[in-house]
Scaffold this active site. Structure first.
Site, PDB file in Angstrom:
ATOM      1  N   CYS A   1      27.412 -15.876   0.387  1.00  0.00           N
ATOM      2  CA  CYS A   1      26.764 -14.883  -0.490  1.00  0.00           C
ATOM      3  C   CYS A   1      25.755 -13.990   0.253  1.00  0.00           C
ATOM      4  O   CYS A   1      25.771 -12.758   0.118  1.00  0.00           O
ATOM      5  CB  CYS A   1      26.097 -15.580  -1.669  1.00  0.00           C
ATOM      6  SG  CYS A   1      25.099 -17.000  -1.200  1.00  0.00           S
TER       7      CYS A   1
ATOM      8  N   HIS B   1      19.690 -13.074  -4.881  1.00  0.00           N
ATOM      9  CA  HIS B   1      19.101 -13.296  -3.558  1.00  0.00           C
ATOM     10  C   HIS B   1      18.428 -12.010  -3.062  1.00  0.00           C
ATOM     11  O   HIS B   1      18.870 -10.905  -3.386  1.00  0.00           O
ATOM     12  CB  HIS B   1      20.178 -13.647  -2.536  1.00  0.00           C
ATOM     13  CG  HIS B   1      20.776 -15.013  -2.675  1.00  0.00           C
ATOM     14  ND1 HIS B   1      20.316 -15.970  -3.545  1.00  0.00           N
ATOM     15  CD2 HIS B   1      21.814 -15.591  -2.014  1.00  0.00           C
ATOM     16  CE1 HIS B   1      21.041 -17.069  -3.418  1.00  0.00           C
ATOM     17  NE2 HIS B   1      21.961 -16.860  -2.498  1.00  0.00           N
TER      18      HIS B   1
END
Ligand code: A2P
Length: 347
Positions: free
Chosen positions: A130, A243
């Site tokens: 990711c 994130h």
């Protein structure tokens, strides 16, 4: 003439699996049949898809019969067990785990960056890590204009990176602390609520954790060069599902922040978020649920004439995992790279 495909989601009950389900529905992926697979624990659970309740099946050999495409997000060991079986039965597997990413025979694809790599697949395509996906979206458009020589990245990774159970744990810990109790950590090694800690993946002899080495090795594979020097520090923070990354880039010649801004303003999958008057830059709460990676705070590095600093936030579950996988599936459909013989064809 339109084709539709028999699709299975392995890990359908997880954080990424449920997002895959939503994206397949909302992006109207051409589905003839959809199987939801998970562990024995989830057998019989139902999940909604296009107004219907679909029952989750425990994964088994038989589950992959008559399946054209598997979207797998159930962890590395589960993928290692089932991907070979699924491909033997004729399916193409888009795998979200790290099990196959560095296998030279397996393409590692971010559709905005290296879509052509998908054409070389031999049954399995890997979805990158990711944090790597999010970083490549912002760095690739700049790298194409002037090669990047060195990347120094620090990440601020949300609980979603450790799955649905870790997200639930952070909420429970937060309310425990607010009620004056001690937080209990069972999924993650330490309490994440009101705290942060370096990523808990295994450490190598040089002191880098696996997550950091994924950013190094996967970025080089996706960019198709081993020449870029990359170092990463990955940290888990008490954010639920997006994130953030602080990225320092060193180019072979100076790159002005205005030029970088102009390029990123027209780059696929990127949205500029910069208001210097109000100090408004990408934030996890604004990246949550968005397809694009939010990029901002682009500025020249005062410590290096060829350096550039930028900041980004991206939804880890969405572009960092499920959306990228669905975009790979869409690419396979568009380029006719799913086995046509097994697809349902209707006129
Ligand atoms: P289950 O819900 O039955 O445990 P997350 O990343 O959010 O933790 O989700 C992991 C996903 O992978 C879940 O759907 C989980 O199913 C599934 N999963 C985990 N282990 C296995 C396994 N051994 N076989 C099949 N599915 C698994």
């Amino acid at each position: 003439m339109s084709k539709s495909y028999r699709v299975a989601i392995l890990g359908a009950t997880g954080a990424v699996g449920t997002e895959l389900l939503e994206l397949l529905e909302h992006r109207n992926f051409p589905i003839a049949d959809l199987k939801l697979l998970a562990s024995e624990r989830s057998a019989g659970r139902t999940l909604r898809f296009k107004g219907e309740n679909l029952t989750v099946e425990p994964v088994s050999d038989r589950a992959f019969e008559n399946v054209d495409l598997v979207l797998a997000s159930a962890g590395g060991s589960t993928s290692k067990t089932w991907a070979a079986i699924a491909t033997q039965k004729g399916a193409v597997v888009i795998d979200n785990s790290s099990a196959f990413r560095m296998n030279p025979e397996v393409p590692l694809v971010v559709p905005e960056v290296n879509p052509l790599a998908a054409a070389n697949h031999q049954g399995i395509i890997a979805n990158p890590n990711c944090t790597t996906i999010l970083m490549t979206l912002a760095v690739w458009p700049l790298h194409k204009v002037r090669p990047v020589q060195r990347i120094v990245v620090s990440t601020y990774q949300s609980a979603s990176g450790a799955g649905a159970k870790a997200m639930a744990e952070v909420k429970t810990q937060t309310s425990a602390i607010l009620q004056g109790h001690s937080p209990v950590a069972e999924v993650l090694p330490y309490p994440l609520a009101f705290n942060l800690f370096p990523h808990n993946s295994p450490l190598n002899d040089l002191g880098y954790c696996e997550e950091e080495m994924k950013m190094v090795n996967e970025t080089r594979k996706i960019f198709g060069t081993q020449q870029i020097r990359i170092t990463a520090t990955c940290v888990r923070v008490p954010v639920l599902r997006a994130h953030s990354e602080a990225i320092n880039l060193e180019f072979e010649s100076p790159f002005s922040s205005d030029e970088a801004r102009e390029i990123l303003n027209h780059s696929p999958g990127v949205k500029l978020v910069e208001n210097w008057e109000t100090n408004h830059f990408p934030m996890p709460i604004e990246a949550t649920g968005k397809d694009e990676v939010l990029v901002g705070r682009i500025r020249q590095d005062i410590s290096h004439p060829c350096g550039l600093e930028l900041w980004l936030c991206g939804d880890q579950i969405r572009k960092g995992a499920a959306l990228n996988a669905v975009q790979i599936a869409e690419l396979l459909v568009e380029k006719n790279l799913l086995k046509v013989s097994k697809a349902y064809v209707s006129s």
